[in-house]
Design an enzyme around this catalytic site. Structure first.
Site, short mmCIF file in Angstrom:
data_model
loop_
_atom_site.label_atom_id
_atom_site.label_comp_id
_atom_site.label_asym_id
_atom_site.label_seq_id
_atom_site.Cartn_x
_atom_site.Cartn_y
_atom_site.Cartn_z
N ALA A 88 29.80 47.57 -63.07
CA ALA A 88 29.57 46.46 -61.87
C ALA A 88 30.40 46.58 -60.30
O ALA A 88 31.25 47.28 -60.65
CB ALA A 88 29.58 45.01 -62.31
N HIS A 136 34.19 47.61 -64.44
CA HIS A 136 34.32 47.61 -63.12
C HIS A 136 34.07 49.26 -62.53
O HIS A 136 34.78 49.83 -63.23
CB HIS A 136 35.64 47.20 -62.50
N CYS A 137 32.63 49.11 -61.76
CA CYS A 137 32.42 50.58 -61.34
C CYS A 137 33.78 51.32 -60.84
O CYS A 137 33.39 52.76 -61.08
CB CYS A 137 31.38 50.54 -60.66
N PHE A 138 34.34 51.42 -59.73
CA PHE A 138 35.16 52.14 -58.24
C PHE A 138 36.63 51.70 -59.65
O PHE A 138 37.45 52.67 -58.48
CB PHE A 138 35.76 50.92 -57.78
N LYS A 192 38.19 57.35 -54.96
CA LYS A 192 37.00 57.03 -55.25
C LYS A 192 36.03 56.35 -54.22
O LYS A 192 37.03 55.59 -53.66
CB LYS A 192 36.09 56.35 -56.53
#
Length: 278
Positions: A80, A142-144, A158
């Site tokens: 996400a 969580h993508c990050f 990132k």
């Protein structure tokens, strides 16, 4: 199909953004659309979830409703992402164009080199992540919260998260290049039942372009031009500014109505049989 197309930066709602990307992707599968680089923003802010994610388990739907944050399911995988102050790119092409191959990671690396070249044009030293994340780190919503292999890092943190899908000899890759980042805001809409992702861990893992650039250089339209030059340099092509074809516009509208505005798609990842687009 002659030429490589560049679609300039514009803001759209979450559902239309995904419908546009998929319409271009389907056009490339059929050989009717050119390789396309597009930059866009999100208005209003939204949460996108990966194709395989469980919304009920990994998204705070109540928070999103209360704060008018749209939830859209991407056609790509990954985790996400809360989309707010960022520059989103999509690159869509046949596998037979340029230096691309049928491999997912090979395509990731080529596109990452294009973005790196663009970021270097801003006077910022960036690099690609070389290692794949551990299973423990992958098991977050969580993508990050972690960099995947070949994603973009600045000072070890990132700054860009990307996702990809492939079908019928074509690929779609899109990603979020952060211009600013608020870890508290990013966490509000995403559930982490294991408690591994906190504001502190995100501060340690994530950075954003605004931390390295004067204010005037974080304008999305300006950045789009700089990044486009990076793609042209690495791919050794010239992009010609364009817009969606009439066929893509018609497919975008159908995808928007029958798929991306569907609660069943965004919540469950399924489109009602009567609305499926072959």
């Amino acid at each position: 199909m002659d030429g490589w197309r560049f679609i300039p930066y514009h803001k759209f709602g979450a559902f239309e953004n995904m419908a546009i990307d998929e319409a271009i992707f389907r056009g490339n599968q059929l050989g009717q659309s050119p390789p396309t680089l597009r930059f866009y923003g999100w208005d209003p802010p939204a949460l996108s979830v990966g194709y395989f994610q469980d919304v009920d388990q990994e998204v705070d739907v109540g928070y999103c409703r209360k704060n008018r944050v749209d939830i859209v399911r991407r056609p790509t995988g990954g985790k996400a992402v809360f989309h707010d102050r960022e520059l989103t790119y999509s690159f869509i092409s046949s596998e037979k164009q340029g230096p691309f191959t049928p491999g997912v990671l090979g395509t990731y690396l080529v596109i990452s080199r294009c973005i790196l070249k663009g970021i270097a044009g801003l006077g910022i030293a960036a690099e690609v992540a070389q290692d794949s994340p551990s299973v423990e780190r992958v098991n977050t919503a969580h993508c990050f919260s972690f960099p995947s292999r070949y994603e973009i890092l600045i000072a070890g943190k990132k700054v860009c998260g990307s996702a990809q899908t492939r079908a019928n000899g074509a690929f779609l890759q899109h990603g979020s290049l952060l211009l600013c980042f608020d870890p508290a805001k990013a966490l509000c809409a995403i559930r982490d039942r294991r408690g591994r992702v906190t504001e502190d861990t995100l501060r340690e893992a994530v950075t954003y372009l605004g931390a390295y650039l004067p204010e005037g250089q974080t304008d999305p339209e300006y950045l789009s031009g700089v990044l486009k030059a990076g793609f042209e340099d690495i791919l050794r092509v010239e992009f010609v500014e364009g817009r969606l074809t009439p066929e893509e516009e018609a497919l975008r509208d159908k995808l928007l109505t029958d798929k991306y505005l569907s609660g069943q798609w965004n919540r469950e990842g399924r489109v009602p049989a009567k609305d499926r687009i072959s």
